[in-house]
Design a protein around this motif. Structure first.
Motif, mmCIF file in Angstrom:
data_model
loop_
_atom_site.group_PDB
_atom_site.id
_atom_site.type_symbol
_atom_site.label_atom_id
_atom_site.label_comp_id
_atom_site.label_asym_id
_atom_site.label_seq_id
_atom_site.Cartn_x
_atom_site.Cartn_y
_atom_site.Cartn_z
ATOM 1 N N PRO A 51 0.843 -1.186 0.000
ATOM 2 C CA PRO A 51 0.000 0.000 0.000
ATOM 3 C C PRO A 51 0.885 1.245 0.000
ATOM 4 O O PRO A 51 2.032 1.192 0.439
ATOM 5 C CB PRO A 51 -0.803 -0.123 1.301
ATOM 6 N N ALA A 52 0.358 2.319 -0.481
ATOM 7 C CA ALA A 52 1.123 3.570 -0.496
ATOM 8 C C ALA A 52 1.422 3.983 0.932
ATOM 9 O O ALA A 52 0.532 3.993 1.789
ATOM 10 C CB ALA A 52 0.324 4.656 -1.197
ATOM 11 N N PRO A 53 2.688 4.262 1.233
ATOM 12 C CA PRO A 53 3.013 4.672 2.600
ATOM 13 C C PRO A 53 2.293 5.964 2.963
ATOM 14 O O PRO A 53 2.104 6.833 2.118
ATOM 15 C CB PRO A 53 4.521 4.890 2.580
ATOM 16 N N SER A 54 1.909 6.057 4.210
ATOM 17 C CA SER A 54 1.265 7.287 4.662
ATOM 18 C C SER A 54 2.343 8.330 4.941
ATOM 19 O O SER A 54 3.527 8.016 4.981
ATOM 20 C CB SER A 54 0.437 7.018 5.917
ATOM 21 N N ALA A 55 1.944 9.538 5.130
ATOM 22 C CA ALA A 55 2.904 10.607 5.424
ATOM 23 C C ALA A 55 3.612 10.292 6.739
ATOM 24 O O ALA A 55 2.965 9.929 7.721
ATOM 25 C CB ALA A 55 2.187 11.933 5.522
ATOM 26 N N PRO A 56 4.944 10.367 6.765
ATOM 27 C CA PRO A 56 5.653 10.050 8.005
ATOM 28 C C PRO A 56 5.327 11.053 9.103
ATOM 29 O O PRO A 56 5.069 12.215 8.838
ATOM 30 C CB PRO A 56 7.120 10.126 7.605
ATOM 31 N N GLN A 83 -0.680 -3.918 5.899
ATOM 32 C CA GLN A 83 -1.865 -4.777 5.870
ATOM 33 C C GLN A 83 -1.826 -5.820 6.976
ATOM 34 O O GLN A 83 -2.829 -6.471 7.242
ATOM 35 C CB GLN A 83 -1.979 -5.461 4.507
ATOM 36 N N PHE A 84 -0.669 -6.011 7.644
ATOM 37 C CA PHE A 84 -0.564 -7.073 8.643
ATOM 38 C C PHE A 84 -0.974 -6.630 10.047
ATOM 39 O O PHE A 84 -1.264 -7.471 10.892
ATOM 40 C CB PHE A 84 0.849 -7.680 8.676
ATOM 41 N N ALA A 85 -1.001 -5.317 10.328
ATOM 42 C CA ALA A 85 -1.408 -4.834 11.651
ATOM 43 C C ALA A 85 -1.743 -3.350 11.559
ATOM 44 O O ALA A 85 -1.176 -2.638 10.729
ATOM 45 C CB ALA A 85 -0.291 -5.050 12.672
ATOM 46 N N PRO A 86 -2.652 -2.872 12.402
ATOM 47 C CA PRO A 86 -3.012 -1.454 12.366
ATOM 48 C C PRO A 86 -1.881 -0.577 12.908
ATOM 49 O O PRO A 86 -0.978 -1.046 13.600
ATOM 50 C CB PRO A 86 -4.247 -1.384 13.267
ATOM 51 N N LEU A 105 5.998 -9.290 3.685
ATOM 52 C CA LEU A 105 5.343 -9.982 4.788
ATOM 53 C C LEU A 105 3.954 -10.406 4.359
ATOM 54 O O LEU A 105 3.180 -9.581 3.849
ATOM 55 C CB LEU A 105 5.272 -9.035 6.001
ATOM 56 N N PHE A 106 3.637 -11.672 4.528
ATOM 57 C CA PHE A 106 2.331 -12.234 4.172
ATOM 58 C C PHE A 106 1.961 -11.928 2.716
ATOM 59 O O PHE A 106 0.820 -11.597 2.403
ATOM 60 C CB PHE A 106 1.232 -11.764 5.130
ATOM 61 N N GLY A 107 2.954 -12.023 1.823
ATOM 62 C CA GLY A 107 2.699 -11.836 0.401
ATOM 63 C C GLY A 107 2.644 -10.403 -0.075
ATOM 64 O O GLY A 107 2.353 -10.149 -1.234
ATOM 65 N N VAL A 108 2.914 -9.447 0.795
ATOM 66 C CA VAL A 108 2.907 -8.032 0.402
ATOM 67 C C VAL A 108 4.325 -7.483 0.543
ATOM 68 O O VAL A 108 4.939 -7.610 1.606
ATOM 69 C CB VAL A 108 1.935 -7.206 1.270
ATOM 70 N N ARG A 109 4.845 -6.899 -0.525
ATOM 71 C CA ARG A 109 6.189 -6.318 -0.502
ATOM 72 C C ARG A 109 6.089 -4.866 -0.041
ATOM 73 O O ARG A 109 5.415 -4.056 -0.652
ATOM 74 C CB ARG A 109 6.821 -6.390 -1.887
ATOM 75 N N TYR A 110 6.792 -4.544 1.050
ATOM 76 C CA TYR A 110 6.831 -3.188 1.584
ATOM 77 C C TYR A 110 8.150 -2.497 1.241
ATOM 78 O O TYR A 110 8.187 -1.302 1.033
ATOM 79 C CB TYR A 110 6.628 -3.203 3.102
ATOM 80 N N PHE A 111 9.242 -3.262 1.211
ATOM 81 C CA PHE A 111 10.550 -2.771 0.795
ATOM 82 C C PHE A 111 11.368 -3.998 0.423
ATOM 83 O O PHE A 111 10.923 -5.131 0.617
ATOM 84 C CB PHE A 111 11.236 -1.932 1.886
#
Length: 127
Positions: A51-56, A83-86, A105-111
């Motif tokens: 998912p698109a990262p939110s503003a830091p 997507q794995f935790a709020p 993690l869990f099939g989603v690439r974050y980096f």
């Protein structure tokens, strides 16, 4: 594969040709071919896009910032929701093999990082 086809064809009896009392016209022939093996199964599905990262946040670490997690150093590679935790998460590429994944993690690439060098932590867990 070609050898198998030749051997298979050699073991197949020739087709029976009925004797005809009519004129010697063209006699139909039957050609049989061995079954074609199924194609290999599909490759493993590619990980879903992150998912698109939110503003830091203004109080947490910044992208590419050097941080310490449980005594090991690393570099911030992801900031945002997952997507794995709020909540807000920080993805870190560790300098050593103290991580647990490769940025996926869990099939989603974050980096992306080498296997065993990625971790996710809350900003409060980083030094």
């Amino acid at each position: 594969v070609m050898h198998i086809l030749v051997v298979f064809a050699a073991l197949t009896p020739p087709p029976k040709i009925p004797k005809s009392t009519s004129s010697p016209a063209a006699v139909p022939t039957t050609v049989t071919t061995p079954p074609v093996p199924p194609a290999p199964g599909p490759a493993a599905p590619a990980p879903a896009p992150a998912p698109a990262p939110s503003a830091p946040s203004t109080t947490g670490p910044a992208m590419d910032q050097r941080v310490v997690f449980k005594g090991s150093q690393g570099t911030v590679r992801f900031l945002g929701t997952t997507q794995f935790a709020p909540g807000e998460w920080v993805g870190v590429e560790m300098d050593d093999d103290s991580g647990t994944h490769d940025g996926s993690l869990f099939g989603v690439r974050y980096f992306s990082c080498p296997p065993g060098r990625g971790i996710f932590a809350r900003a409060s867990q980083l030094g």
